[in-house]
Design an enzyme around this catalytic site. Structure first.
Site, mmCIF file in Angstrom:
data_model
loop_
_atom_site.group_PDB
_atom_site.id
_atom_site.type_symbol
_atom_site.label_atom_id
_atom_site.label_comp_id
_atom_site.label_asym_id
_atom_site.label_seq_id
_atom_site.Cartn_x
_atom_site.Cartn_y
_atom_site.Cartn_z
ATOM 1 N N LYS A 1 0.811 -1.219 0.000
ATOM 2 C CA LYS A 1 0.000 0.000 0.000
ATOM 3 C C LYS A 1 0.849 1.277 0.000
ATOM 4 C CE LYS A 1 -3.156 -2.729 -0.400
ATOM 5 N NZ LYS A 1 -3.430 -3.076 -1.784
ATOM 6 N N GLY B 1 -9.720 -3.407 3.365
ATOM 7 C CA GLY B 1 -10.255 -2.993 4.651
ATOM 8 C C GLY B 1 -9.665 -3.735 5.844
ATOM 9 N N LYS C 1 -5.007 9.978 6.705
ATOM 10 C CA LYS C 1 -6.122 10.733 7.292
ATOM 11 C C LYS C 1 -7.354 9.827 7.296
ATOM 12 C CE LYS C 1 -8.606 14.495 8.311
ATOM 13 N NZ LYS C 1 -8.488 14.893 9.728
ATOM 14 N N LEU D 1 -11.162 9.354 7.010
ATOM 15 C CA LEU D 1 -12.337 10.057 6.495
ATOM 16 C C LEU D 1 -13.549 9.438 7.175
ATOM 17 C CD1 LEU D 1 -11.328 10.009 2.715
ATOM 18 C CD2 LEU D 1 -10.939 11.844 4.360
ATOM 19 N N HIS E 1 -17.527 5.145 -1.150
ATOM 20 C CA HIS E 1 -16.548 4.295 -1.814
ATOM 21 C C HIS E 1 -16.904 4.265 -3.303
ATOM 22 C CE1 HIS E 1 -14.122 0.410 -2.111
ATOM 23 N NE2 HIS E 1 -14.701 0.537 -3.289
ATOM 24 N N LYS F 1 -18.681 -5.450 0.807
ATOM 25 C CA LYS F 1 -19.646 -4.748 -0.044
ATOM 26 C C LYS F 1 -20.947 -5.536 -0.128
ATOM 27 C CE LYS F 1 -15.804 -2.930 -2.689
ATOM 28 N NZ LYS F 1 -14.933 -3.171 -3.849
ATOM 29 N N ARG G 1 -7.164 -7.405 -10.155
ATOM 30 C CA ARG G 1 -7.918 -8.597 -10.566
ATOM 31 C C ARG G 1 -9.306 -8.151 -10.996
ATOM 32 N NH1 ARG G 1 -11.460 -8.582 -6.301
ATOM 33 N NH2 ARG G 1 -10.582 -7.786 -4.379
ATOM 34 N N ARG H 1 -25.924 -8.333 -3.529
ATOM 35 C CA ARG H 1 -25.308 -9.630 -3.196
ATOM 36 C C ARG H 1 -26.201 -10.368 -2.206
ATOM 37 N NH1 ARG H 1 -18.788 -8.940 -2.522
ATOM 38 N NH2 ARG H 1 -18.524 -7.163 -3.930
#
Lengths: 444, 137
Positions: A116, A165, A201, A203, A208, A237, A291, A337
């Site tokens: 990251k 996440g 930071k 948020l 998203h 999600k 992916r 989903r």
């Protein structure tokens, strides 16, 4: 063109890949675990090879069995699907060094984007805005104090090897920082075997929004517009839609241009997603998922593009069918989903159909929902001219959906879709917690 | 660093199908490496021990613990490890399964007599595929 593909995955995505392979007259060879012997993918694949026991570590993560199965069954490519080994750079490298085509980006690209901190720096190089924070791993507590002060509390400590996440800790003030730093380093080590953490930071009311990309591996890249995935619970999600109600057409233009530039800069090959957070009329680069994603059908229907098919075409080094990025958005798509809340056998099943409804699923009557794998049972995708109608038709589809024998999140999804907030389009990633306050969030 | 923590790192190695872990923290540095790598181009033949066994009729079925190419012989011109009727001692090799350029010898876990050989030379074997029908001795 690839002649024969080994599918190192299961469930709905394996079925999806087999369908695309059939459309392209590619022989599909399914690598399956002993727990998936009765699966729909097993029935649909041209050939199948058992790659191990029910536990993922014995089968869908068993690199040796997958490679041996692919070679011995004379495949020329491996499709990793989503999850499992799809973002494992070592796996991609072994596939290639075994003389097979890895359907996805180069191992070096996967490795880079898996880090990251490195991907934040690549975003900066490509001129893509990132969340305020560090561009190096935190050295010690003094360093952490300095960066956190610059950024301003609340901040996040993020495992640099993490993603999706996981490995995130929110710090609200200076007092919490020393303890949080120790814990997050330990967690990062135990989850990702790398204790590097960095500061971003935090948020607190973001959306998203992610951009679907297809790159040719030579610097050419197209986008397929954005998906809004703000309806989440514990970073999972639940509902995705395109276009997003959170961004103006001007922001859409800037964001998609940025994503294309990043993809082009990376010489990105295949399907990928650039994830952004949007808050207070600003957007920030979060990460690239190297992916195809579970929610790819949303972009497929609004663009009339088969993303999996394009993956095969790009991996075969042939010219993409797409010749330009999405020019303008003229329709709306929502994906819901349907997840199992427990393992069990599906006793009765009716999947919705009718106008504007697409269902991607691997379940059938008598199907046993295994405790070994993820809970996704079906993806219901509705595509209409505009958003309100799209919600109405999704509710009609969910009303038709009948799954007996296994508890699902259907009622919860209906509650979200009928909520004032979702209807209005003005909501944040906190929507789930606002609607279901008692279900709480996992402490992270 | 406590022994418990080192054990935790070893467990991580075992559970995650990886070969090597390096861990650095302040003045501590530890590197844990697995003896037999999961992936290697070496031509050595480490025996595979974990046989999957199933009972069928009066016989015992020895199944393949891995995916690969089945060989009855240790090398192309040598005689087969076992034939129908061969009496095998615990620890004797039964066959070779080639996986990712690695020749894995499958070793008998108990004394037995070979009743039948269920796979042909150089065929693909799947995980769990029956290889030998045997009678334990």
């Amino acid at each position: 063109m690839i002649k024969s593909v080994f599918i190192a995955n299961r469930g709905e995505i394996a079925v999806r890949i087999i369908r695309a392979a059939k459309d392209l007259h590619i022989t599909s060879v399914l690598g399956y675990s002993t727990a998936d012997k009765d699966s729909l993918a097993y029935r649909m694949a041209d050939k199948k090879v058992c790659i191990g026991g029910p536990k993922s570590s014995e089968s869908y993560l068993n690199i040796s069995n997958i490679i041996s199965g692919a070679i011995a069954s004379k495949c020329d490519a491996i499709h990793p699907g989503v999850g499992f080994l799809s973002e494992n750079a070592d796996f991609a490298e072994i596939v290639t060094s075994s003389g097979l085509i890895f359907i996805g980006p180069d191992s070096a690209t996967i490795r880079l984007l898996g880090d990251k901190i490195a991907s934040r720096n690549v975003a900066i190089e490509a001129g893509v805005p990132i969340t305020p924070g560090s561009t190096k791993a935190v050295i010690d507590i003094e360093d952490a104090y300095t960066i956190a002060k610059e950024v301003g509390y609340p901040i996040m400590l993020k495992a640099s090897a993490g993603g999706g996440g996981r490995g995130i800790r929110i710090v609200r003030n200076e007092k919490e920082l020393p303890h949080a730093l120790t814990i997050s380093k330990t967690e990062a080590m135990s989850f990702f075997m790398d204790d590097a953490v960095h500061i971003e930071k935090y948020l607190d009311h973001p959306r998203h929004v992610e951009v679907q990309l297809m790159g040719d591996g030579k610097g050419g890249a197209f986008h397929l517009g954005e998906r809004d995935c703000s309806v989440q619970h514990n970073h999972q999600k639940l509902i995705e839609e395109s276009p997003s109600t959170a961004i103006s057409s001007l922001m859409r233009k800037r964001m998609t241009d940025d994503a294309v530039r990043l993809c082009s800069h990376l010489h990105y090959k295949g399907a990928g997603t650039v994830e952004f957070l949007v808050q207070d009329n600003e957007y920030y680069f979060m990460e690239v998922n190297a992916r195809v994603q579970v929610e790819h059908p949303v972009s497929e229907v609004v663009n009339f593009v088969d993303i999996i098919k394009e993956q095969f075409i790009i991996a075969s080094n042939e010219k993409m069918s797409m010749t330009s990025s999405l020019s303008s958005i003229q329709s709306h798509a929502i994906e819901v989903r349907i997840n199992a809340l427990q393992a069990g056998i599906i006793k009765e099943l009716h999947l919705p159909s009718g106008p504007w409804v697409r269902v991607d699923s691997h379940i059938f009557r008598g199907y046993s929902v295994s405790p070994y794998y993820d809970a996704l049972l079906a993806k219901i995708i509705v595509h209409t001219a505009e958003r309100q109608e799209c919600i109405d038709i999704m509710l009609r589809a969910l009303d038709e959906l009948e799954i007996e024998g296994v508890a699902t999140n259907k009622d919860e999804q209906i509650a979200i879709l009928t909520s004032k907030q979702f209807r209005s389009g003005a909501f944040t990633t906190q929507l789930y917690e606002q609607l279901f306050p008692t279900k709480g969030e996992n402490d992270e | 660093m406590q022994t418990k923590e080192i054990q935790k790192i070893i467990d991580l190695l075992q559970q995650n199908n990886i070969n090597e872990i390096e861990y650095k923290e302040k003045d501590i540095y530890i590197r844990v490496k697995k003896d037999a790598p999961v992936y290697t181009h070496s031509a050595e033949t480490p025996p595979i021990k974990q046989e999957v066994v199933e009972q069928k009729n009066n016989h015992t079925i020895i199944k393949s613990p891995i995916v690969g190419t089945f060989y009855r012989t240790p090398s192309p011109d040598s005689p087969p490890y076992v034939e129908k009727g061969s009496k095998v001692k615990k620890g004797d090799p039964l066959c070779t399964i080639e996986a990712m350029k690695l020749m894995n010898q499958l070793i008998a876990e108990f004394d037995c007599e070979i009743v039948s050989i269920l796979v042909n030379q150089a065929n693909l074997v799947e995980f769990d595929q029956p290889l030998f029908e045997v009678t334990p001795l």
